[in-house]
Scaffold this motif. Structure first.
Motif, PDB file in Angstrom:
ATOM      1  N   ALA A 190     -25.898 -42.467 -35.299  1.00  0.00           N
ATOM      2  CA  ALA A 190     -24.461 -42.384 -34.991  1.00  0.00           C
ATOM      3  C   ALA A 190     -24.189 -41.266 -33.980  1.00  0.00           C
ATOM      4  O   ALA A 190     -23.406 -41.440 -33.036  1.00  0.00           O
ATOM      5  CB  ALA A 190     -23.663 -42.153 -36.277  1.00  0.00           C
ATOM      6  N   ALA A 191     -24.829 -40.124 -34.175  1.00  0.00           N
ATOM      7  CA  ALA A 191     -24.626 -39.000 -33.247  1.00  0.00           C
ATOM      8  C   ALA A 191     -25.229 -39.308 -31.875  1.00  0.00           C
ATOM      9  O   ALA A 191     -24.645 -38.991 -30.838  1.00  0.00           O
ATOM     10  CB  ALA A 191     -25.246 -37.725 -33.822  1.00  0.00           C
ATOM     11  N   PHE A 192     -26.405 -39.938 -31.881  1.00  0.00           N
ATOM     12  CA  PHE A 192     -27.050 -40.296 -30.612  1.00  0.00           C
ATOM     13  C   PHE A 192     -26.179 -41.305 -29.846  1.00  0.00           C
ATOM     14  O   PHE A 192     -26.059 -41.240 -28.623  1.00  0.00           O
ATOM     15  CB  PHE A 192     -28.443 -40.896 -30.853  1.00  0.00           C
ATOM     16  CG  PHE A 192     -29.492 -39.869 -31.245  1.00  0.00           C
ATOM     17  CD1 PHE A 192     -29.145 -38.593 -31.658  1.00  0.00           C
ATOM     18  CD2 PHE A 192     -30.842 -40.197 -31.196  1.00  0.00           C
ATOM     19  CE1 PHE A 192     -30.109 -37.657 -32.021  1.00  0.00           C
ATOM     20  CE2 PHE A 192     -31.822 -39.272 -31.552  1.00  0.00           C
ATOM     21  CZ  PHE A 192     -31.456 -37.998 -31.966  1.00  0.00           C
ATOM     22  N   SER A 193     -25.599 -42.243 -30.595  1.00  0.00           N
ATOM     23  CA  SER A 193     -24.752 -43.248 -29.966  1.00  0.00           C
ATOM     24  C   SER A 193     -23.524 -42.589 -29.327  1.00  0.00           C
ATOM     25  O   SER A 193     -23.157 -42.893 -28.184  1.00  0.00           O
ATOM     26  CB  SER A 193     -24.334 -44.280 -31.018  1.00  0.00           C
ATOM     27  OG  SER A 193     -23.324 -45.112 -30.507  1.00  0.00           O
ATOM     28  N   GLY A 238     -22.439 -35.229 -29.146  1.00  0.00           N
ATOM     29  CA  GLY A 238     -22.304 -36.167 -30.257  1.00  0.00           C
ATOM     30  C   GLY A 238     -22.455 -35.444 -31.566  1.00  0.00           C
ATOM     31  O   GLY A 238     -23.101 -34.394 -31.629  1.00  0.00           O
ATOM     32  N   ALA A 239     -21.846 -35.992 -32.605  1.00  0.00           N
ATOM     33  CA  ALA A 239     -21.959 -35.383 -33.927  1.00  0.00           C
ATOM     34  C   ALA A 239     -21.686 -36.450 -34.968  1.00  0.00           C
ATOM     35  O   ALA A 239     -20.791 -37.285 -34.800  1.00  0.00           O
ATOM     36  CB  ALA A 239     -20.972 -34.230 -34.087  1.00  0.00           C
ATOM     37  N   ALA A 240     -22.465 -36.443 -36.039  1.00  0.00           N
ATOM     38  CA  ALA A 240     -22.220 -37.366 -37.146  1.00  0.00           C
ATOM     39  C   ALA A 240     -22.902 -36.824 -38.397  1.00  0.00           C
ATOM     40  O   ALA A 240     -23.858 -36.051 -38.315  1.00  0.00           O
ATOM     41  CB  ALA A 240     -22.752 -38.770 -36.826  1.00  0.00           C
ATOM     42  N   THR A 241     -22.380 -37.233 -39.522  1.00  0.00           N
ATOM     43  CA  THR A 241     -22.849 -36.744 -40.816  1.00  0.00           C
ATOM     44  C   THR A 241     -22.963 -37.930 -41.758  1.00  0.00           C
ATOM     45  O   THR A 241     -22.243 -38.918 -41.608  1.00  0.00           O
ATOM     46  CB  THR A 241     -21.836 -35.718 -41.375  1.00  0.00           C
ATOM     47  OG1 THR A 241     -21.785 -34.603 -40.499  1.00  0.00           O
ATOM     48  CG2 THR A 241     -22.217 -35.239 -42.771  1.00  0.00           C
ATOM     49  N   CYS A 242     -23.884 -37.840 -42.709  1.00  0.00           N
ATOM     50  CA  CYS A 242     -23.888 -38.831 -43.795  1.00  0.00           C
ATOM     51  C   CYS A 242     -24.307 -38.158 -45.093  1.00  0.00           C
ATOM     52  O   CYS A 242     -25.251 -37.372 -45.120  1.00  0.00           O
ATOM     53  CB  CYS A 242     -24.805 -40.008 -43.480  1.00  0.00           C
ATOM     54  SG  CYS A 242     -24.670 -41.340 -44.697  1.00  0.00           S
ATOM     55  N   HIS A 243     -23.572 -38.472 -46.149  1.00  0.00           N
ATOM     56  CA  HIS A 243     -23.853 -37.948 -47.491  1.00  0.00           C
ATOM     57  C   HIS A 243     -24.437 -39.074 -48.332  1.00  0.00           C
ATOM     58  O   HIS A 243     -23.932 -40.185 -48.306  1.00  0.00           O
ATOM     59  CB  HIS A 243     -22.577 -37.461 -48.157  1.00  0.00           C
ATOM     60  CG  HIS A 243     -21.845 -36.434 -47.366  1.00  0.00           C
ATOM     61  ND1 HIS A 243     -21.865 -35.115 -47.688  1.00  0.00           N
ATOM     62  CD2 HIS A 243     -21.082 -36.549 -46.261  1.00  0.00           C
ATOM     63  CE1 HIS A 243     -21.128 -34.444 -46.809  1.00  0.00           C
ATOM     64  NE2 HIS A 243     -20.646 -35.297 -45.932  1.00  0.00           N
ATOM     65  N   ALA A 261     -23.339 -39.600 -28.293  1.00  0.00           N
ATOM     66  CA  ALA A 261     -23.815 -38.795 -27.162  1.00  0.00           C
ATOM     67  C   ALA A 261     -24.352 -39.657 -26.026  1.00  0.00           C
ATOM     68  O   ALA A 261     -24.667 -39.146 -24.951  1.00  0.00           O
ATOM     69  CB  ALA A 261     -24.907 -37.839 -27.639  1.00  0.00           C
ATOM     70  N   GLU A 262     -24.487 -40.950 -26.305  1.00  0.00           N
ATOM     71  CA  GLU A 262     -25.055 -41.896 -25.327  1.00  0.00           C
ATOM     72  C   GLU A 262     -26.460 -41.470 -24.910  1.00  0.00           C
ATOM     73  O   GLU A 262     -26.799 -41.437 -23.723  1.00  0.00           O
ATOM     74  CB  GLU A 262     -24.119 -42.032 -24.111  1.00  0.00           C
ATOM     75  CG  GLU A 262     -22.749 -42.572 -24.510  1.00  0.00           C
ATOM     76  CD  GLU A 262     -21.741 -42.578 -23.358  1.00  0.00           C
ATOM     77  OE1 GLU A 262     -22.136 -42.257 -22.223  1.00  0.00           O
ATOM     78  OE2 GLU A 262     -20.571 -42.895 -23.615  1.00  0.00           O
ATOM     79  N   ILE A 263     -27.274 -41.119 -25.924  1.00  0.00           N
ATOM     80  CA  ILE A 263     -28.674 -40.787 -25.661  1.00  0.00           C
ATOM     81  C   ILE A 263     -29.577 -41.593 -26.587  1.00  0.00           C
ATOM     82  O   ILE A 263     -29.127 -42.167 -27.576  1.00  0.00           O
ATOM     83  CB  ILE A 263     -28.973 -39.285 -25.886  1.00  0.00           C
ATOM     84  CG1 ILE A 263     -28.736 -38.910 -27.361  1.00  0.00           C
ATOM     85  CG2 ILE A 263     -28.159 -38.417 -24.950  1.00  0.00           C
ATOM     86  CD1 ILE A 263     -29.494 -37.691 -27.814  1.00  0.00           C
ATOM     87  N   LYS A 264     -30.844 -41.610 -26.245  1.00  0.00           N
ATOM     88  CA  LYS A 264     -31.885 -42.180 -27.095  1.00  0.00           C
ATOM     89  C   LYS A 264     -32.847 -41.049 -27.458  1.00  0.00           C
ATOM     90  O   LYS A 264     -32.850 -40.003 -26.798  1.00  0.00           O
ATOM     91  CB  LYS A 264     -32.625 -43.284 -26.349  1.00  0.00           C
ATOM     92  CG  LYS A 264     -31.778 -44.513 -26.041  1.00  0.00           C
ATOM     93  CD  LYS A 264     -32.654 -45.664 -25.628  1.00  0.00           C
ATOM     94  CE  LYS A 264     -32.588 -46.049 -24.163  1.00  0.00           C
ATOM     95  NZ  LYS A 264     -31.339 -45.858 -23.462  1.00  0.00           N
ATOM     96  N   PRO A 265     -33.672 -41.259 -28.488  1.00  0.00           N
ATOM     97  CA  PRO A 265     -34.624 -40.201 -28.853  1.00  0.00           C
ATOM     98  C   PRO A 265     -35.434 -39.690 -27.662  1.00  0.00           C
ATOM     99  O   PRO A 265     -35.704 -38.489 -27.556  1.00  0.00           O
ATOM    100  CB  PRO A 265     -35.514 -40.884 -29.895  1.00  0.00           C
ATOM    101  CG  PRO A 265     -34.615 -41.885 -30.538  1.00  0.00           C
ATOM    102  CD  PRO A 265     -33.715 -42.398 -29.432  1.00  0.00           C
ATOM    103  N   ASP A 266     -35.804 -40.570 -26.760  1.00  0.00           N
ATOM    104  CA  ASP A 266     -36.594 -40.167 -25.586  1.00  0.00           C
ATOM    105  C   ASP A 266     -35.882 -39.144 -24.710  1.00  0.00           C
ATOM    106  O   ASP A 266     -36.517 -38.434 -23.930  1.00  0.00           O
ATOM    107  CB  ASP A 266     -36.907 -41.403 -24.713  1.00  0.00           C
ATOM    108  CG  ASP A 266     -38.121 -42.147 -25.228  1.00  0.00           C
ATOM    109  OD1 ASP A 266     -38.756 -41.623 -26.172  1.00  0.00           O
ATOM    110  OD2 ASP A 266     -38.411 -43.236 -24.711  1.00  0.00           O
TER     111      ASP A 266
END
Lengths: 138, 387
Positions: free
Chosen positions: B265-268, B238-243, B270-275
């Motif tokens: 956005a990147a986690f989504s 996953g990858a995402a950026t915000c300015h 990647a289909e992952i959660k912080p855990d």
């Protein structure tokens, strides 16, 4: 303090700096959405109005400290120290970076009420700084 | 190569300005803005629709002027062909779902500039500089000043303490002890951090990153080709950026970075959660920077970063290994540290890290911070097992 490094005015912010010659703090406003714009622009980034929808109005010069730091190691810059650098939220709803100056400068904290004061620049403009106001705000 | 741009994106609005006199009345940001608004109007769109900005000098500075907070910017400069490159990259970004509406712009007025003696002091190659007018006069020391402002606000709003910030430096140093190439390799205590010289209060010397030499590089290829190469592939999940802003006085909220957008956005994607994150490589230019990442990426709630980092939670043996190379605080920091986040994340996921190896690491996050908390870019990397 020693000489300030003040950049040239952008085309959009000329009236701000001209008013400082009379020690007046002015802000650019969008009359279409009745909100101030900082920094000055050629259009309102909220509603995209431009031209005659933009005007300059006097500000009260009163505000509240939003964030504040104290510079402790300025020898690299050749300045007196310590001194306070703050972001101040003006009553009108815009945020300015500034120095807090005056006898109470280093005791100022976030939420301290401040008012504008002026430091002359060599070219006749004045730089807006802020000092702790007698009437403290919340 | 897999995939194609064919038919994936379309140009829906255009504008240009020119005159038989060879001169235009408008110039600079005003002219650039007018072109963008005209092209948007041509498409029946407004600035509110824009989530991507291209500008061959600084897309970040122009986005700040426009008052937009894009998740895609491109400041590629290849001279006169910059705008075709921008269009190519934008099509790729749109095809991949990184952006929905991208604007590209160009304006130059050399004939009028010469006649009216504009330019010189007024414009740098990067265009007008709001920092020179609105920040430089006040001698906020760079780069620590803006971060100290953020720390002051975080302490005020959430009761975060200097001791809690110091915990980050202490835990990061413990990782550096395990890295033979680290600049600093002796353990430190919270007291050491608090006793180190005050720089820009509330930040002490040991709250600040190093200044070192350093260099790095990465090579990326298709997943298909990666399987045929020498090392175990580390996949982009996953990858995402915000300015958010360019200069600190334009940052809307000093305690919330644009990582609060890029991270989820990147986690989504990647289909992952912080855990699910085994290793967080979170750009630690200053202790406060790393603390803000922990909150904005969702490892803890906003305001709880101080408590989160207590008890060595991010140190070796802690539940969230963070900056396992020793970070910008203790390993290396040549100025733009982001490359080292990626390199360490890859090495950890390959199991190449020796004494500091996090056993069984499958998912690593490289979270870069640009300018003064201005642009956050989150990269989720994973081993083959995570696909």
């Amino acid at each position: 303090m020693s000489e300030r490094n003040v950049g040239p005015a952008s085309p959009e912010s000329g009236p701000f700096w001209e008013a400082t010659r009379e020690r007046r703090l002015v802000l650019q406003w969008c009359t279409a959405c009745e909100e101030p714009i900082q920094y000055p622009r050629s259009f309102c980034p909220r509603c995209q109005a431009s031209g005659s929808s933009l005007e300059w109005r006097d500000a009260s010069g009163l505000g509240v400290v939003y964030a504040i730091v104290v510079e402790h190691k300025p020898e690299a810059m050749g300045e007196e120290s310590p001194y306070a650098v703050a972001l101040v939220d003006l009553e009108e709803g815009v945020r300015l970076m500034t120095n807090i100056v005056g006898p109470d400068a280093l005791s100022a904290t976030i939420s301290t009420g401040v008012r504008v004061t002026w430091e002359p620049l060599e070219d006749g403009r004045n730089l807006p700084l802020f000092e702790v106001s007698a009437a403290k705000q919340v | 190569m897999t995939g194609t741009l064919r038919g994936a994106a379309a140009i829906v609005g255009v504008a240009d300005a020119a005159s038989p006199t060879g001169e235009l009345d408008r110039f600079g940001r005003d002219l650039e803005t007018a072109m963008v608004l005209e092209a948007l109007d041509d498409a029946g769109l407004t600035l509110a629709d824009v989530d991507g900005v291209c500008h061959s000098q600084s897309a970040m500075a122009f986005a700040e002027y426009l008052g937009v907070h894009p998740q895609y910017t491109d400041s590629t400069n290849t001279g006169g062909s910059s705008y075709e490159v921008h269009a190519e990259h934008a099509a790729g970004a749109i095809a991949a779902g990184l952006a929905d509406v991208v604007v590209g712009v160009y304006a130059a007025t050399p004939r009028s500039d010469r006649k009216q003696r504009r330019g010189g002091g007024r414009f740098t190659p990067n265009g007008p500089m709001p920092a020179a007018e609105w920040e430089w006069p006040y001698r906020l020391r760079m780069p620590m000043g803006p971060y100290a402002l953020a720390a002051s606000r975080h302490m005020y709003e959430f009761g975060t303490t200097p001791e809690q910030l110091a915990e980050i430096a202490v835990s990061t140093r413990k990782w550096a002890v395990l890295n033979p190439r680290a600049r600093f390799s002796e353990e430190i205590t919270v007291s050491d951090v608090l006793a180190s010289p005050m720089q820009v209060a509330p930040l002490h010397l040991l709250d600040c990153c190093l200044v070192t030499d350093g260099a790095g590089a990465f090579v990326m290829t298709s997943a298909e080709r990666a399987k045929t190469l020498r090392k175990p592939p580390v996949y982009v999940l996953g990858a995402a950026t915000c300015h958010d802003h360019m200069i600190i006085s334009q940052m809307p909220d000093l305690t919330t970075t644009p990582g609060a957008i890029s991270g989820p956005a990147a986690f989504s994607m990647a289909e992952i959660k912080p855990d699910d994150v085994d290793i967080l490589m979170g750009y630690d230019s200053f202790t406060i920077t790393a603390l803000l990442h922990l909150e904005d990426l969702g490892f803890c709630s906003k305001g709880e970063g101080g408590a989160f980092v207590e008890d060595g939670r991010t140190a070796p043996g802690g539940s969230l290994p963070m900056n396992t190379n020793g970070g910008g605080l203790s390993y290396t920091h040549p100025g733009a540290y982001g490359m080292f986040l990626i390199v360490e994340a890859v090495r950890q996921l390959r199991g190449e890290c020796g004494p500091r190896q996090v056993e069984g690491a499958e998912v690593a996050v490289a979270h870069g911070s640009g300018m003064v908390l201005s642009c956050m870019s989150t990269l989720v990397l994973g081993t083959e097992a995570t696909l």
